[in-house]
Design an enzyme around this catalytic site. Structure first.
Site, PDB file in Angstrom:
ATOM      1  N   SER A   1      15.272 -42.451 -10.473  1.00  0.00           N
ATOM      2  CA  SER A   1      14.004 -41.713 -10.470  1.00  0.00           C
ATOM      3  C   SER A   1      13.870 -41.629  -9.102  1.00  0.00           C
ATOM      4  CB  SER A   1      12.962 -42.524 -10.979  1.00  0.00           C
ATOM      5  OG  SER A   1      11.680 -41.961 -10.767  1.00  0.00           O
TER       6      SER A   1
ATOM      7  N   LYS B   1       0.754  -1.032  -0.063  1.00  0.00           N
ATOM      8  CA  LYS B   1       0.023  -0.042   0.014  1.00  0.00           C
ATOM      9  C   LYS B   1       0.818   1.248   0.032  1.00  0.00           C
ATOM     10  CE  LYS B   1      -3.560  -0.444   1.990  1.00  0.00           C
ATOM     11  NZ  LYS B   1      -4.840  -0.518   2.991  1.00  0.00           N
TER      12      LYS B   1
ATOM     13  N   TYR C   1      13.215 -34.782 -15.897  1.00  0.00           N
ATOM     14  CA  TYR C   1      11.799 -35.014 -16.173  1.00  0.00           C
ATOM     15  C   TYR C   1      11.237 -35.084 -14.656  1.00  0.00           C
ATOM     16  CZ  TYR C   1      12.016 -39.827 -15.374  1.00  0.00           C
ATOM     17  OH  TYR C   1      12.278 -41.244 -14.564  1.00  0.00           O
TER      18      TYR C   1
ATOM     19  N   ARG D   1      -3.283  -1.228  -6.531  1.00  0.00           N
ATOM     20  CA  ARG D   1      -2.495  -2.430  -6.227  1.00  0.00           C
ATOM     21  C   ARG D   1      -2.729  -3.297  -7.339  1.00  0.00           C
ATOM     22  NH1 ARG D   1      -5.593  -4.376  -1.104  1.00  0.00           N
ATOM     23  NH2 ARG D   1      -7.755  -4.887  -1.958  1.00  0.00           N
TER      24      ARG D   1
ATOM     25  N   GLY E   1      -8.253  -7.328   4.380  1.00  0.00           N
ATOM     26  CA  GLY E   1      -9.111  -7.509   5.652  1.00  0.00           C
ATOM     27  C   GLY E   1      -8.397  -8.243   6.910  1.00  0.00           C
TER      28      GLY E   1
ATOM     29  N   MET F   1      -5.621  -7.515   8.695  1.00  0.00           N
ATOM     30  CA  MET F   1      -4.841  -6.698   9.367  1.00  0.00           C
ATOM     31  C   MET F   1      -5.704  -5.220   9.616  1.00  0.00           C
ATOM     32  SD  MET F   1      -1.055  -7.017   8.675  1.00  0.00           S
ATOM     33  CE  MET F   1      -1.203  -6.873   6.868  1.00  0.00           C
TER      34      MET F   1
ATOM     35  N   ARG G   1      -3.565   3.028   8.275  1.00  0.00           N
ATOM     36  CA  ARG G   1      -3.913   1.676   7.785  1.00  0.00           C
ATOM     37  C   ARG G   1      -2.565   0.599   7.651  1.00  0.00           C
ATOM     38  NH1 ARG G   1      -8.409   2.276   4.177  1.00  0.00           N
ATOM     39  NH2 ARG G   1      -9.206   4.270   4.243  1.00  0.00           N
TER      40      ARG G   1
ATOM     41  N   CYS H   1       9.446 -39.366  -9.446  1.00  0.00           N
ATOM     42  CA  CYS H   1       7.960 -39.862  -9.723  1.00  0.00           C
ATOM     43  C   CYS H   1       7.343 -39.783  -8.376  1.00  0.00           C
ATOM     44  CB  CYS H   1       8.077 -41.212 -10.163  1.00  0.00           C
ATOM     45  SG  CYS H   1       9.054 -42.400  -9.082  1.00  0.00           S
TER      46      CYS H   1
ATOM     47  N   HIS I   1     -15.584  -8.192   0.993  1.00  0.00           N
ATOM     48  CA  HIS I   1     -14.399  -8.973   1.813  1.00  0.00           C
ATOM     49  C   HIS I   1     -14.691 -10.415   1.531  1.00  0.00           C
ATOM     50  CE1 HIS I   1     -13.077 -11.789   4.932  1.00  0.00           C
ATOM     51  NE2 HIS I   1     -12.412 -10.852   5.143  1.00  0.00           N
TER      52      HIS I   1
END
Length: 911
Positions: A795, A29, A883, A352, A107, A109, A98, A863, A468
């Site tokens: 693997s 902010k 991979y 923002r 919302g 804080m 703020r 894997c 919110h």
């Protein structure tokens, strides 16, 4: 001797001193307020207290040295710029306090507005409001001043002094009841003056002191409250949910107040430069006349669409649109903007990069490429695998006669079905029992976060796309319908009524976060368009859906960019076929133990119960053609792609009945005098093979070495299937993986036997069979240089490697105590969900480096389940694996993240 003066640490920055790149220091902010100030946009003057000040305060419980003096100096400068003093009884300056962390936490804080008001300055504020303008039909300047004062006491009491918010809400509801109204705007100055007295009494009763009249004390206490809100429960939960680091702290922004509650020519709103739900271009947002900003995001009153502002105040509307276009061009992204109009004067309070749904993220990225604002690499960087996974969720199939009972605002898309609950606690309770729930509220607030996380979807009767509920749901990827004002919600009675029907807690509803429609009962679901695209049911050349078009474009670039190949974990031909449609480039894990279930259990029992080599060989001979057919089906589906087959891994007793149940059955049968010779032999075998900790016992390579012919049968089946299909013109690329190896001698023994069989079966055919191992035992990782001399590939089985590396039993610990480890911050996320880069990841890195040093051409893959986890894919890219392999449904996610990892690496290298 010259004295050295200690240089004071800079904890406070004027808006003109910062910019958007200082988010670590000034928070999002503060950095963006500074950026808008430097762009020349109308931002109210103010200053930012840094995140470093917050961290210092939280570490010691005291303000760092020099902070108070720096605040005083910047406050004095602000007073000079505004021509007013904080708390001046005749012409007071009021400020907002703020929060503002690096990452948006909507919302979570604290914020306190109207700081500086007291019993004396409230009259001065009324005189300010009456100077030179009519405050309009809302009740005049006195009403405005007393409304501002009651807001301060309410917010300050709840935020700074932990006064229960419902105490204030009950008080104002009672005043409205007596007045015969449900609207705050119907309260006049006398009503609000009396409400201030009531609020003061509530404050005093809960705190043991009078409401502070010293404006600087108000300011200092509010700043401390914002610092402390960083560690508030809801903020901690939100950070954990969003994987935001806990050590960042929050900045504090002190801003001169501008007032949207001065009358009908004033107001406040939130605007998006594109639709945060769909990504569509246009005018999106909410506006609320005669209100302060918290009224909009809290959903206390239903807003009007932003387009209505053109009719209400065209000058401000046109000015706002020009600023929105300018900010989007500057940030090269969707911008979320908060603004206030004070008697026709537009003020920009925040911007923002806006939170958006998964669909909007892909669509907007593609649009910005078309507009020349970003390139395809940046577009790929701006989406992620978690968003893609959301897009693959099903949607409602409405080809039946389902009629909505209410329609709200589609605030966060998706199809959610569940039992209605009315409190966050009940949502958590039922979800913990495995129930799907829909959290229904008039409006949500930050205290509802636990319930929102637990619920499948959120439904509110108030609020819009910027409430919110909407903002938090979009950030979490939860389905949300807000502003469904046809619902009459009675939380204490745990029911709502709509269209003459009553819906009680526990009844099932279905909500559509795209259309905003609410249905009673369970609506069936169907696959998403994105899944249909991946299943190749949609021709990319004829796609007209903007979302599917964007996904196709970005996935094409990801595939062209990525270095990592993506394979799948598949045990059947059907799984293999689906994975190939999803883009898999081979099979990284074919689990052969799944092939011994069902009707084949009897053959496994014969193998286990064999009294001599002859009986054992007969059982293996019976299994051989079945195994060969299994592998043939998979080779056919993969058609030339590599297939890594893991030889049987779990203990054989897993294929037998449980010991306790079998013992009871045998005892009962003996008591009845039945012939139980076969069952007794089976029981003896189960007892003989029983282990206290089977996952660390006779399994994997150990089983292959102890049961003669078992691995040989599997090797022969694999090789014969490959040769058979090669002769039919279907190229086969089998890779035989030996599991649970901890010492090179184990692998050498199995390899020697396997090579003889392969040479015999292959003969002169054009089939090459690789032999490698799964690295899942920590010792294997630490002796990888030795093991690589006998392995053509590694693997990484990160499931077992995590289990053994941490000393966790995966089957037991996640439900037993992981919740507590997450709560305490020991884990940010389960190590079975995302690779523990510092510990288990280090074992992977050591094995990769030492394995390739011993055998430069060593093929490396993974894997375990981590192969489809977005963060883990980036780690495996950095380690240099060839991979990753994952379940079929996660293949597109892994493809996307492999492309993103390549882009991130290229960006780092270029810097």
């Amino acid at each position: 001797m010259t004295a050295h003066r200690t240089v004071e640490h800079k904890y406070v920055y004027d808006f003109a001193e910062g910019n958007k790149d200082l988010k670590d220091l000034l928070g999002g902010k503060g950095a963006n307020l500074a950026e808008m100030t430097n762009l020349g946009l109308p931002v109210p003057p103010g200053f930012t207290i840094t995140t470093e000040a917050c961290k210092a305060y939280l570490a010691t419980g005291e303000e760092p040295a020099g902070l108070a003096d720096q605040i005083a100096a910047h406050l004095a400068a602000l007073e000079r710029e505004m021509g007013r003093r904080l708390g001046d009884p005749d012409d007071p300056l009021l400020v907002s306090v703020r929060s503002g962390a690096k990452f948006s936490m909507p919302g979570m804080m604290e914020t306190v507005l109207n700081v500086g008001l007291n019993d004396r300055s409230v009259a001065g504020l009324a005189r300010q409001a009456s100077a030179g303008a009519d405050s309009g039909a809302a009740g005049g300047a006195d009403r405005f001043a007393w409304d501002s004062y009651r807001r301060l006491i309410q917010m300050f009491g709840k935020t700074v002094c932990d006064v229960p918010g419902e105490e204030f809400e009950h008080a104002i509801d009672e005043v409205k009841r007596v007045k015969g109204s449900t609207n705050d705007l119907d309260l006049d100055a006398d009503d609000l003056r009396g409400l201030v007295d009531t609020y003061k009494k509530i404050f005093s009763a809960h705190t043991g002191r009078e409401f502070p009249q010293d404006p600087r004390e108000q300011l200092d206490l509010a700043i401390r409250a914002v610092f402390e809100s960083w560690n508030a429960e809801r903020a901690v939960i939100y950070r954990r949910q969003e994987r935001i680091p806990a050590d960042l702290g929050t900045a504090v922004n002190v801003v001169a107040m501008v007032f949207g509650n001065l009358g009908p020519d004033s107001g406040t709103g939130v605007a998006f430069t594109r639709d945060p739900a769909s990504g569509a271009q246009g005018i999106y947002g909410d506006y609320l006349a005669n209100a302060q900003g918290e009224d909009v995001v809290a959903g206390i009153r239903n807003t009007v669409p932003l387009q209505e502002l053109e009719r209400i105040d065209k000058t401000s509307y046109d000015e706002l649109l020009s600023y929105m276009a300018r900010l989007e061009q500057h940030y090269r992204d969707l911008c979320d903007i908060e603004f206030t109009i004070e008697r026709g004067k537009l003020w920009m309070l925040q911007t923002r990069v806006g939170k958006r749904t998964a669909a909007a993220a892909f669509v907007i990225a593609g649009q910005l490429v078309d507009e020349g604002l970003i390139d395809l690499d940046e577009a790929l960087h701006r989406v992620n695998g978690a968003q893609l996974a959301q897009l693959m969720f099903p949607r409602f199939a409405l080809d039946h006669d389902f009629q909505p009972v209410a329609t709200g605002i589609g605030a966060s898309p998706g199809a959610a079905v569940g039992k209605v609950v009315f409190t966050s606690a009940r949502a958590v309770e039922l979800a913990g029992q495995g129930e799907d729930v829909i959290l229904v509220r008039r409006e949500t607030n930050p205290d509802d976060l636990n319930g929102m996380i637990a619920a499948r979807g959120i439904l509110t009767s108030r609020g819009g796309k910027t409430s919110h509920a909407a903002v938090v749901a979009r950030g979490m990827g939860k389905t949300c319908v807000s502003g469904a004002d046809e619902l009459d919600i009675a939380v204490p009675q745990r029911r709502f009524t709509v269209g003459g029907q009553t819906v009680n807690e526990g009844d099932v509803v279905s909500i559509d976060g795209t259309t905003g429609k609410v249905y009673l009962g369970e609506v069936p679901v169907m696959p998403s368009e994105v899944v249909r695209y991946f299943e190749r049911e949609l021709d990319p050349e004829t796609i007209d859906d903007p979302l599917v078009r964007a996904v196709h474009r970005i996935m094409t670039h990801a595939d062209a960019t990525r270095r990592l190949a993506v394979r799948t974990n598949a045990d059947t031909g059907a799984d293999a076929a689906r994975a190939r449609r999803f883009g898999a480039e081979g099979i990284g894990l074919c689990r052969t133990e799944h092939m011994f279930l069902g009707d084949r259990r009897e053959l496994v029992e014969r193998l286990i119960l064999a009294r001599d080599a002859t009986e054992r060989d007969k059982a293996l001979a019976a299994l051989l053609p079945l195994q060969r057919a299994d592998f043939a089906e998979i080779f056919r589906e993969m058609d030339g792609q590599p297939v890594t087959v893991r030889l049987i891994d779990p203990p054989l007793h897993e294929f037998l009945p449980p010991l306790e149940q079998l013992a009871v059955d045998v005892a009962v049968a003996q008591e009845r005098g039945e012939d139980v010779a076969k069952e007794e032999a089976l029981l003896a075998a189960v007892r003989r093979m029983h282990e206290e900790n089977p996952m660390l016992g006779l399994r994997g390579v150990r089983l292959g070495l102890v049961i003669p012919g078992l691995f040989a049968m599997q090797v022969r089946a694999i090789t014969e299937a490959a040769v058979e299909y090669t002769r039919q013109g279907v190229r086969s690329c089998p890779e035989i993986m030996v599991p649970l190896v901890g010492a090179v001698q184990e692998l050498e023994t199995v390899r020697a036997e396997a090579e003889k069989i392969i040479a015999e079966v292959v003969g002169g055919s054009d089939v090459e069979v690789l032999i490698g191992t799964m690295i899942e035992v920590p010792r294997a990782a630490l002796t990888a240089g030795q093991i690589a001399e006998a392995a053509e590939f590694f693997s990484f089985g990160t499931n077992d490697l995590t289990q053994m590396g941490w000393g966790f039993s995966r089957d037991d610990v996640e439900g037993a105590f992981f919740w507590r480890y997450l709560e305490l911050g020991i884990f940010g996320i389960s190590p079975f969900e995302s690779i523990d880069a510092d510990g288990i990841g280090r074992l992977v890195r050591i094995a990769a480096e030492e394995g390739r040093a011993a055998r430069p051409g060593l093929k490396l893959g993974v894997c375990g389940e981590h192969g489809g986890d977005p963060d883990s894919v980036h780690f495996f890219h950095s380690v240099g694996l060839d991979y990753v392999s994952c379940s079929p449904f996660r293949v597109p996610v892994a493809r996307l993240e492999a492309g993103r990892a390549a882009v991130v690496t290229a960006g780092s290298d270029s810097r």
